[in-house]
Design a protein around this motif. Structure first.
Motif, PDB file in Angstrom:
ATOM      1  N   CYS A 179      -2.818   1.627   6.374  1.00 41.13           N
ATOM      2  CA  CYS A 179      -3.825   1.758   5.315  1.00 41.13           C
ATOM      3  C   CYS A 179      -5.186   1.235   5.728  1.00 41.13           C
ATOM      4  O   CYS A 179      -6.175   1.442   5.031  1.00 41.13           O
ATOM      5  CB  CYS A 179      -3.358   0.986   4.085  1.00 41.13           C
ATOM      6  SG  CYS A 179      -3.350  -0.794   4.335  1.00 41.13           S
TER       7      CYS A 179
ATOM      8  N   LYS B 264       0.860  -9.284   5.895  1.00 48.54           N
ATOM      9  CA  LYS B 264       1.884  -8.724   5.005  1.00 48.54           C
ATOM     10  C   LYS B 264       3.087  -9.653   4.924  1.00 48.54           C
ATOM     11  O   LYS B 264       3.527 -10.191   5.940  1.00 48.54           O
ATOM     12  CB  LYS B 264       2.362  -7.361   5.528  1.00 48.54           C
ATOM     13  CG  LYS B 264       1.361  -6.258   5.273  1.00 48.54           C
ATOM     14  CD  LYS B 264       2.044  -4.901   5.196  1.00 48.54           C
ATOM     15  CE  LYS B 264       2.098  -4.213   6.518  1.00 48.54           C
ATOM     16  NZ  LYS B 264       2.523  -2.795   6.405  1.00 48.54           N
TER      17      LYS B 264
ATOM     18  N   CYS C 102      -1.736  -2.148   9.912  1.00 50.84           N
ATOM     19  CA  CYS C 102      -1.140  -1.324   8.856  1.00 50.84           C
ATOM     20  C   CYS C 102      -1.852   0.026   8.758  1.00 50.84           C
ATOM     21  O   CYS C 102      -3.061   0.114   8.947  1.00 50.84           O
ATOM     22  CB  CYS C 102      -1.214  -2.045   7.522  1.00 50.84           C
ATOM     23  SG  CYS C 102      -0.270  -1.177   6.245  1.00 50.84           S
TER      24      CYS C 102
ATOM     25  N   HIS D 245       0.833  -6.778   1.286  1.00 52.51           N
ATOM     26  CA  HIS D 245      -0.408  -7.421   1.719  1.00 52.51           C
ATOM     27  C   HIS D 245      -0.690  -8.586   0.779  1.00 52.51           C
ATOM     28  O   HIS D 245      -0.528  -8.467  -0.430  1.00 52.51           O
ATOM     29  CB  HIS D 245      -1.571  -6.435   1.625  1.00 52.51           C
ATOM     30  CG  HIS D 245      -1.510  -5.327   2.629  1.00 52.51           C
ATOM     31  ND1 HIS D 245      -1.748  -5.540   3.965  1.00 52.51           N
ATOM     32  CD2 HIS D 245      -1.238  -4.006   2.505  1.00 52.51           C
ATOM     33  CE1 HIS D 245      -1.633  -4.393   4.621  1.00 52.51           C
ATOM     34  NE2 HIS D 245      -1.317  -3.437   3.765  1.00 52.51           N
TER      35      HIS D 245
ATOM     36  N   CYS E  51       0.871  -1.170   0.000  1.00 54.55           N
ATOM     37  CA  CYS E  51       0.000   0.000   0.000  1.00 54.55           C
ATOM     38  C   CYS E  51       0.911   1.224   0.000  1.00 54.55           C
ATOM     39  O   CYS E  51       2.013   1.181   0.545  1.00 54.55           O
ATOM     40  CB  CYS E  51      -0.893  -0.007   1.233  1.00 54.55           C
ATOM     41  SG  CYS E  51       0.025  -0.151   2.775  1.00 54.55           S
TER      42      CYS E  51
HETATM   43 ZN    ZN Z   1      -1.151  -1.398   4.240  1.00 53.24          ZN
END
Ligand code: ZN
Ligand code: ADP
Length: 433
Positions: A313, A319, A311, A256, A248
């Motif tokens: 995002c 991940k 994360c 991811h 991301c």
């Molecule tokens: Zn992320």
């Protein structure tokens, strides 16, 4: 914002339930339609009903590259070719090519996974995406093409090569995003500087790179030279090409995994024991939604680790770290394990050279000799023999200091090494097999 909130931000419980259901559907599918898998499953005492808990995944048999080669071209394909709408294949540099058949539904899932990849890099409908991954049998070009088309951005399918034209089109069309291998990105950056049109001065904002090993050092180099942000993206022909792992733009520190399609495990490559989160080992992937050629516990040979840390995002998908090497590209130099990526990282500490290098391994009497050809920067090369010898010693000492091995360093003239347009060749092993 994520492309598919339902699947990219699932709770762990929902995800596990979903994975178990899809995995059992796949086991049944393989049992009924793929005789070599039926045999493998029976040998492992797995019945067609599948497993009860996801932890029992460990009881399923592995699949290795050899299984695909033995069954070349379509022995592991679950369906007749009339139900297959596309076949990709890997380059086959290490033997027979690996085939990747897709049903129409597989294509749709692949496209969905790729839309997630491209969206995660911040590419949107109003962006222009220059796709310089090779188009053809290689999965990269078509995979990115489909994903970008689904997002609705403007795709420019340049494919790889004809570097000067790439740069002119990038400028004339005003590309916002570029997709290619990291080594080709560097080739583009360098050529653009040579023709007086540095990418830095163009509109380009982000690069989606992948398909070959690279280091964070290489990432900084590309980001600085192009004036962009770069994401790392992972996939392989056996699992349907790119779309397995993606970074991301918010975090850019690990990829991811599209876990509703692929279940990831890390194993010790020698004992085959499943390792815990955070531990480094071989990545094993199970495709739970493919129909033409789903694979159970495919041993990728790629070395990395997994993390479930939160994360930035908002995605909850696990991940995977950067690929630090492959179990089959680890060089054993007089007993010391060496990954080309370790040397690549160290080159970033040497301002006198470019990130263009080639490792050659030879047998000298009974010992292994590792030599490194690396390109000098122009000023350094022009400064003469003494300076060159000084840089060569400096590199050897730096590598010895950190990795404990002696490397015969040869500073090459600027532009002496062959530039990559796809996957770069970084190692030549000339030792008798
Ligand atoms: Zn992320
Ligand atoms: P080929 O055998 O022709 O190279 P693939 O495209 O299937 O065919 O290659 C997949 C392999 O490429 C992976 O197993 C991995 O080793 C490497 N690879 C792909 N993406 C990355 C990445 N982002 N970082 C490091 N290695 C990668």
């Amino acid at each position: 914002m994520v492309w598919n909130k339902e699947f990219e931000c699932m709770s762990p419980e929902d995800l596990q339930r979903f994975q178990l259901k899809k995995l059992n559907e796949t086991i049944l599918w393989l049992y009924e339609l793929v005789p070599p898998y039926r045999k493998k499953l029976e040998e492992a005492s797995i019945r067609s009903e599948g497993i009860k808990r996801l932890e029992q995944l460990q009881e399923l048999p592995f699949t290795v590259k050899g299984d695909l080669m033995e069954n070349y071209p379509f022995g592991l394909c679950a369906l007749p070719l009339k139900d297959v709408v596309r076949v990709h294949a890997s380059s086959g540099t290490t033997g027979k090519p690996i085939t990747g058949p897709y049903t129409a539904r597989d294509m749709d899932h692949w496209t969905e996974c790729m839309a997630r990849v491209i969206w995660a890099a911040g590419v949107r409908e109003d962006d222009i995406f220059q796709n310089a991954f090779g188009h053809g049998l290689f999965t990269g070009g078509m995979g990115f093409h489909q994903g970008a088309t689904r997002i609705g951005c403007t795709v420019v399918p340049t494919s790889s090569g004809m570097t000067e034209r790439q740069i002119l089109l990038m400028k004339d069309f005003g590309a916002d995003a570029l997709g290619c291998t990291p080594s080709y990105a560097l080739t583009i950056a360098e050529r653009a500087e040579e023709i007086g049109m540095p990418i830095k001065d163009l509109k380009l904002r982000v690069g989606l790179f992948g398909a070959e090993p690279w280091t964070n050092a290489m990432r900084s180099e590309i980001e600085e030279r192009m004036g962009i942000k770069a994401t790392n993206n992972y996939g392989l022909t056996e699992l349907g090409g790119p779309g397995t792992g993606f970074e991301c733009i918010e975090a850019r520190d690990g990829m991811h995994i599209n876990e509703d399609h692929f279940i990831a495990e890390i194993i010790d490559p020698l004992t085959h024991k499943v390792l815990a989160l955070g531990e480094t080992g071989e990545l094993v992937l199970t495709a739970v939604q493919r129909r033409a050629m789903p694979l159970l516990r495919f041993r990728t040979k790629d070395i990395t680790s997994l993390t479930r840390e939160k994360c930035a995002c908002g995605r909850t998908l696990v991940k995977m770290g950067r690929i630090v090497g492959r179990t089959d590209d680890m060089l054993i130099i007089n007993g010391v394990n060496v990954f080309p990526s370790q040397i690549e990282s160290l080159l970033k500490d040497i301002p006198e050279v470019e990130m263009q290098y080639l490792l050659v391994v030879r047998k000298k009497k009974h010992l292994d000799e590792l030599s490194l050809r690396v390109e000098a920067r122009k000023e350094v090369y022009e400064a003469g023999r003494e300076k060159i010898a000084w840089v060569e010693r400096k590199i050897d000492n730096h590598i010895k200091g950190i990795m404990g091995i002696h490397v015969v360093v040869e500073l090459a003239a600027p532009k002496a090494l062959k530039r990559s347009e796809g996957k770069a060749v970084r190692v030549i092993d000339e030792r008798p097999k």
